[in-house]
Design an enzyme around this catalytic site. Sequence first.
Site, PDB file in Angstrom:
ATOM      1  N   GLN A 222      -1.744  18.431  -1.582  1.00 44.44           N
ATOM      2  CA  GLN A 222      -1.226  17.316  -2.672  1.00 44.44           C
ATOM      3  C   GLN A 222      -2.147  17.164  -3.822  1.00 44.44           C
ATOM      4  OE1 GLN A 222      -0.588  14.486   1.469  1.00 44.44           O
ATOM      5  NE2 GLN A 222      -0.554  13.651  -0.356  1.00 44.44           N
ATOM      6  N   ARG A 369       1.056   7.450   4.152  1.00 46.61           N
ATOM      7  CA  ARG A 369       1.767   6.727   3.219  1.00 46.61           C
ATOM      8  C   ARG A 369       1.093   5.477   2.848  1.00 46.61           C
ATOM      9  NH1 ARG A 369       8.185   7.031   3.430  1.00 46.61           N
ATOM     10  NH2 ARG A 369       8.392   6.878   1.229  1.00 46.61           N
ATOM     11  N   CYS A 370      -0.170   5.808   2.439  1.00 43.65           N
ATOM     12  CA  CYS A 370      -1.199   4.700   2.030  1.00 43.65           C
ATOM     13  C   CYS A 370      -2.427   4.991   2.334  1.00 43.65           C
ATOM     14  CB  CYS A 370      -0.845   3.257   2.893  1.00 43.65           C
ATOM     15  SG  CYS A 370      -1.959   2.162   1.599  1.00 43.65           S
ATOM     16  N   GLU A 692       4.787   3.916  -1.084  1.00 45.42           N
ATOM     17  CA  GLU A 692       4.046   3.329   0.016  1.00 45.42           C
ATOM     18  C   GLU A 692       4.456   1.934   0.244  1.00 45.42           C
ATOM     19  OE1 GLU A 692      -0.104   5.522  -0.712  1.00 45.42           O
ATOM     20  OE2 GLU A 692       0.060   3.681  -0.816  1.00 45.42           O
TER      21      GLU A 692
END
Length: 747
Positions: A222, A369-370, A692
């Site tokens: 990422q 996701r966070c 998120e």
Amino acid sequence: MTALDEIKIGGLGASRKRVEDNRFIRGKGNYTDDIVLPGMLHMEILRSPLAHARIVSIDTSRAWQIPGVHLVLTGEMMATRNLAWMPTLSYDTQAVLATDKVRFQGQEVACVIADDPYIAKDACEAIDVEYEPLPPIVNPEQALADGAPVIRDDKEGQDSNVIFNWEVGDAAGTERAFAQADKISRLRLHYPRSHPSPIECCGSIADFNRATSKLTVYMTTQAPHIIRAAVALVAELPEHMIRIISPDIGGGFGNKVPVYPGYVCSILASILLERPVKWIEDKSGNLISTGFARDIYLDGELALRSDGKILGVRMHVDSDHGAFFSDAQPSKFKIGLLHSAFACYNIPAGHITARGTYTNKAPGGVAYRCSFRVTEAMFFQERMIQAAAHDLGMGQQAEAKARGRLLGLGISTMTEPLGAGNSREYDILGIKMFDSADLKVHMTGKAILRTGAKTQGQGHETTWAQIVAHELGIPAEDVVVEEGDTDTAPFGMGTYASRSTPVAGAAVAMVSRKIRAKARKLAAHLLEVSEEDVEWELGRFYVRSAPDRGVTIQECAMAAYSNMPDGMEPGLENTAYYDPPNLTWPFAVYIVTVEVDPETGVWDVLNMVAVDDCGVRINPMIVEGQIMGGLTEAYAMANMQFITFDAEGNCVGSNYMDYLLPTAWETPGYELHSEVVTPSPHHPIGAKGVGECAAVGGPAAFVNAVMDAIADTGVRNIDMPLLPDRVWEAITKRHDVSGAPPVRSDD
Ligand code: CDP
């Protein structure tokens, strides 16, 4: 001619269909595992079966004899090249291949590189490792106990399992607030480990070319530029001779931010063998050994006035980081942005203490996701508020449903600091957290845009083009977006923490404005007026006193290559680096009703309403998709996802038979609202991050609803996931149900 219709050209606010889906739906995506290079070899990893053990010996002789094996790597060999350990994103070290001890089940012990993955796997099984078992530690309590073995005895001066002690807030003011309270509400809970489990596991293909000295690595990352910097620093290779390419990525959710041993080993193997080496992780390898999220214990207290006013908050958290402290978080904040807890409430005094510990588990607290611990902050906030309302007699819904089923209402509010940085406060390993965009407009008015972010399914190829359309009036379909190649993309910190729109998205707007400024000069030249007399409307410059006289942005682009004024540099391209002045603060409320069957503990969602404010929505359809996906992941965490550890440190639930992913069948329906729009005051197009939010705020809504339904039992907490047997135990035995490890291995 007048201004273009922004929606028709796919600008801001258009629910434009995702352009990337053209190739995904046709099976034409280009993922790391799709790439085949001439002469490519395959790598497999041997993992530790034990959670904590000293390595007595590793005998690789049988593996070397298997036909088709080219290389067997061990920690000892890595050590001769100073590569047995690597730095983590939190200034810790992580073993690449174990030398002295194994510290979690699934840790990387050796690698085999062979003609195909099957030979490599067989050869891994032919490696004989002798272990001397040590007592395993699977939670902070065990880690802190007197006489606990020191897990990180490799670190000089590390004589306990404590990684850090950290505090923030006003201890004395909070003490005073508690002295004035009518009631003190207390809650203890564990936010369990969760795993992002992207559909595509991690992988890399390292290709070192001795003739050019260039190392090209295709990989599932990422943050390609950060990887390039890490490879340059760790492997001491020249940065300009390293090219990291992130092709299509099948989901990341934070799992693909860290540097994993597999990447490092494939790179070294390629350098040694001078052939491309592919490593593709299998599902259990991914679930057992890559970065987990959460795993944190709360002791929370709220000082309350009897009318419901909250006077103060006190929190102590113990976070379990596994064997290596690998969180991706700004250097300044030991436990991320946990102190953003209670940002939704007006609370006069607060004090948080946080302690991090090592345990015999894979790195935890990384991201799902966070990152930066915001999910935990919002979960603790809303669970404590629900418990407080219950304690004050303000939160119960007494109505019992017909058929003997229990109805519960859960509310969760959230706000999340998204978009790190600004560079004053946010850096990772000293590298400031800005981002970038590079826009080249060709002579025909078509364009290519590259950013330092990296989409993993979020739809950047669609939405970034919409920002260009908004700023320049170039139709979105005329803008191709590329990310993930460090040789072509401008330097950026990558995509996580929903930072793409707040930072890279802002850079896209800023670079478009730079292009527009030059195009204005070209327009003045073409219209034979001074620049001050030129006005802009979407897609066109015109003469203020004669609006009919105008030139389109495409005509300006052609002039940049064919008819520029004397002294002007030809071409129409530019780069913007954007350092946000602040974070963006999206906010939301999630409200859910559930029905609990007291006979079985099974609970069903009746209705879920989500109201999200992420400022200006670039693409409303994509935003809705992000929210639905986040709510579904929140539901999965609250309802079914359980991956834990037994007393031996065995990872229980490390397969998709146990660690459940919700299908369309289980997923509840959602009612989404977008009426509330508060543009970010400092973002160039008023957008805030959103990726998120629902995964952050959603879990507490589900848990609160179930707790509300069973409030009459007096039970204050059931740890996630709220599996039917846990809910049933709470209802029938009338006590809190903890899910913290260790669990019995037959659970
Ligand atoms: O960093 P990441 O891409 O994961 O998260 P994000 O910046 O919140 O963006 C997720 C997706 O939603 C991207 O395609 C964004 O462009 C889109 N989005 C949007 O259309 N409008 C917003 N206000 C925020 C995000």
